[in-house]
Scaffold this motif. Structure first.
Motif, PDB file in Angstrom:
ATOM      1  N   PRO A  34      -8.385  11.973 -13.560  1.00 41.82           N
ATOM      2  CA  PRO A  34      -9.161  13.110 -13.056  1.00 41.82           C
ATOM      3  C   PRO A  34     -10.391  12.619 -12.306  1.00 41.82           C
ATOM      4  N   GLY A  35     -10.704  13.282 -11.204  1.00 34.31           N
ATOM      5  CA  GLY A  35     -11.902  12.911 -10.442  1.00 34.31           C
ATOM      6  C   GLY A  35     -11.624  12.070  -9.219  1.00 34.31           C
ATOM      7  N   VAL A  36     -10.357  11.700  -8.990  1.00 34.18           N
ATOM      8  CA  VAL A  36     -10.073  10.883  -7.797  1.00 34.18           C
ATOM      9  C   VAL A  36     -10.484  11.652  -6.549  1.00 34.18           C
ATOM     10  N   ASP A  37     -10.924  10.898  -5.582  1.00 37.44           N
ATOM     11  CA  ASP A  37     -11.386  11.522  -4.354  1.00 37.44           C
ATOM     12  C   ASP A  37     -10.506  11.062  -3.205  1.00 37.44           C
ATOM     13  N   ASN A  38     -10.682  11.681  -2.073  1.00 38.94           N
ATOM     14  CA  ASN A  38      -9.969  11.281  -0.881  1.00 38.94           C
ATOM     15  C   ASN A  38     -10.319   9.826  -0.590  1.00 38.94           C
ATOM     16  N   GLY A  39      -9.308   8.975  -0.485  1.00 37.47           N
ATOM     17  CA  GLY A  39      -9.567   7.568  -0.197  1.00 37.47           C
ATOM     18  C   GLY A  39      -9.680   6.698  -1.444  1.00 37.47           C
ATOM     19  N   SER A  40      -9.666   7.297  -2.628  1.00 43.45           N
ATOM     20  CA  SER A  40      -9.696   6.484  -3.856  1.00 43.45           C
ATOM     21  C   SER A  40      -8.486   5.568  -3.873  1.00 43.45           C
ATOM     22  N   ARG A  41      -8.695   4.369  -4.364  1.00 42.80           N
ATOM     23  CA  ARG A  41      -7.605   3.415  -4.363  1.00 42.80           C
ATOM     24  C   ARG A  41      -7.321   2.940  -5.777  1.00 42.80           C
TER      25      ARG A  41
ATOM     26  N   ARG B 234       0.852  -1.180   0.000  1.00 46.50           N
ATOM     27  CA  ARG B 234       0.000   0.000   0.000  1.00 46.50           C
ATOM     28  C   ARG B 234       0.890   1.233   0.000  1.00 46.50           C
ATOM     29  N   TYR B 235       0.543   2.185  -0.813  1.00 48.62           N
ATOM     30  CA  TYR B 235       1.307   3.425  -0.845  1.00 48.62           C
ATOM     31  C   TYR B 235       0.316   4.569  -0.670  1.00 48.62           C
ATOM     32  N   ASP B 236       0.557   5.396   0.306  1.00 47.82           N
ATOM     33  CA  ASP B 236      -0.323   6.535   0.551  1.00 47.82           C
ATOM     34  C   ASP B 236       0.229   7.745  -0.180  1.00 47.82           C
ATOM     35  N   LEU B 237      -0.568   8.276  -1.079  1.00 48.87           N
ATOM     36  CA  LEU B 237      -0.110   9.367  -1.935  1.00 48.87           C
ATOM     37  C   LEU B 237      -0.963  10.604  -1.728  1.00 48.87           C
TER      38      LEU B 237
ATOM     39  N   HIS C 164      -4.802  10.594  -1.110  1.00 51.39           N
ATOM     40  CA  HIS C 164      -5.271  11.548  -0.099  1.00 51.39           C
ATOM     41  C   HIS C 164      -5.260  12.921  -0.735  1.00 51.39           C
ATOM     42  N   VAL C 165      -6.420  13.532  -0.778  1.00 53.43           N
ATOM     43  CA  VAL C 165      -6.526  14.834  -1.434  1.00 53.43           C
ATOM     44  C   VAL C 165      -6.408  15.931  -0.384  1.00 53.43           C
ATOM     45  N   LYS C 166      -5.478  16.863  -0.622  1.00 55.91           N
ATOM     46  CA  LYS C 166      -5.289  17.965   0.331  1.00 55.91           C
ATOM     47  C   LYS C 166      -6.485  18.904   0.305  1.00 55.91           C
ATOM     48  N   GLU C 167      -6.733  19.525   1.443  1.00 57.15           N
ATOM     49  CA  GLU C 167      -7.824  20.488   1.493  1.00 57.15           C
ATOM     50  C   GLU C 167      -7.452  21.725   0.703  1.00 57.15           C
ATOM     51  N   HIS C 168      -8.463  22.420   0.220  1.00 57.74           N
ATOM     52  CA  HIS C 168      -8.239  23.629  -0.556  1.00 57.74           C
ATOM     53  C   HIS C 168      -8.680  24.828   0.267  1.00 57.74           C
ATOM     54  N   ALA C 169      -8.019  25.958   0.025  1.00 57.57           N
ATOM     55  CA  ALA C 169      -8.338  27.152   0.803  1.00 57.57           C
ATOM     56  C   ALA C 169      -9.747  27.666   0.505  1.00 57.57           C
TER      57      ALA C 169
END
Ligand SMILES: [Zn+2]
Ligand SMILES: [Zn+2]
Length: 377
Positions: free
Chosen positions: A226-233, A125-128, A257-262
């Motif tokens: 395009p379209g990956v979400d937080n937790g997409s594998r 598993r690689y967390d990106l 893991h998608v970073k939060e946006h301002a």
């Protein structure tokens, strides 16, 4: 295997969290005899219990997986999405291996022992972490990690110079098992001389110390759609650890893991943003600039726009990962009340209030006052 109400592995085996290998093996042996399908023909419940037991034992008897389980619970192996499942462990594969170790031919699988000596490599598993915009547009990332790779010097045979250096174990004649008769079953135990491998390596490969695999750094380029979400594998087939004894490689799972946006917040495939407008802009209407995932655009705020009004920009959201079109951008209008007024501003605003009279320009306020009267008379 249903992943909802999955029982705790320790509970399945009826041991405490501090149980050692011996405790685990004993508990497993006892329960496996109890729930074995041969003893409970046609009993679905026993069969499920047996499978559950087998799974629990496979995880807890492996120190690495056990510590993962201790830290993350079932999530360590399954992940929340269920998309394709974290099929990391082929629970049927190691199955006979684990069992034959304890019961031998009790199962009568008749499978060649040589089969059990080759093993599929572990999944990795690689967390990106990716930026919000990268998740929207898709990107390509290089991931770097260490993995067990088939040793090139011995081609995985574990013997110096390749497979010629290995010979069949004389003790078990290559089966990896030694059998003794006990009561009504023939108990097969792992051969002590070759440790179940069936082969004796007199001269182990110096490069891998006779392991057949070496840990090596790898770097892989991963396409993030395009379209990956937080937790997409994302599953990268065969990019996990090398198989053992000719077994297939494991897979690599990249967990995004998608970073939060301002400014932006994602809601399914829609993108939500709050945009402040001034009171006069809301009242008079205005054209304002709004950021989108693809740069700034001009948006018309109609005259008389209320605070909290949501304006929809069609097709400006996230591309659906599974190809179901595209989300929208939702612009929530925040009307900013002026904080500090100059004397002149105050004067004009007071005049505005007088001109507004009571009800005429405030239908919402009128409705509110009416309801208030209904309540309190
Ligand atoms: Zn080697
Ligand atoms: Zn042997």
């Amino acid at each position: 295997m249903p992943s909802d109400r999955k029982r705790d592995y320790y509970e399945v085996l009826g041991v405490t969290r501090s149980a050692n290998d011996d405790d685990l093996k004993k508990a497993y042996r006892r329960l496996a005899i109890q729930f074995h399908p041969d003893r409970n023909p046609g009993d679905k419940e026993a069969e499920e219990k047996f499978k559950e037991l087998n799974e629990a034992y496979q995880i807890l008897s492996d120190p690495e997986r056990r510590s993962q389980y201790d830290r993350f619970g079932h999530a360590a192996f399954q992940g929340p999405q269920g998309a394709g499942g974290f099929g990391g462990f082929d629970f049927t594969q190691g199955f006979e291996e684990v069992f034959s170790d304890i019961f031998g031919d009790f199962f009568g699988t008749g499978r060649g022992r040589s089969r059990s000596r080759s093993r599929r490599g572990d999944d990795l598993r690689y967390d990106l972490e990716v930026e919000f915009e990268e998740a929207a547009r898709g990107t390509e990332k290089v991931v770097k990690f260490q993995r067990l790779t088939t040793c090139e010097a011995c081609n995985g045979s574990r013997a110096r110079g390749g497979s010629e250096g290995a010979r069949t174990c004389p003790n078990c004649r290559g089966t990896g098992q030694v059998r003794t008769q006990q009561g009504f079953f023939s108990i097969a135990t792992t051969c002590g001389q070759c440790r179940g491998e069936g082969m004796i390596i007199a001269d182990p490969c110096p490069k891998c110390q006779g392991q057949g695999r070496v840990r090596k750094p790898v770097s892989l380029s991963v396409k993030i759609p395009p379209g990956v979400d937080n937790g997409s594998r994302l599953k990268l087939r065969n990019e996990g650890e090398a198989g053992f004894g000719g077994g297939p490689n494991g897979d690599l799972y990249v967990v995004v893991h998608v970073k939060e946006h301002a400014l932006f917040v994602r809601q399914d495939n829609d993108v939500v943003i709050e945009v402040p407008v001034s009171f006069p802009q809301a009242a008079l209407g205005a054209e304002i600039e709004v950021p989108t995932l693809e740069g700034k655009i001009k948006l018309k705020v109609p005259a008389g726009t209320q605070a909290g009004k949501v304006l929809r920009l069609k097709g400006k959201g996230f591309i659906d990962l599974h190809g179901y079109g595209r989300g929208d951008q939702l612009v929530r209008i925040v009307v900013e009340t002026p904080r500090r007024l100059t004397a002149r501003q105050r004067e004009v605003l007071e005049e505005f209030a007088k001109l507004s009279g009571e009800d005429v320009n405030h239908p919402m306020a009128k409705g509110f006052v009416d309801k208030l009267k209904e309540m309190f008379g």
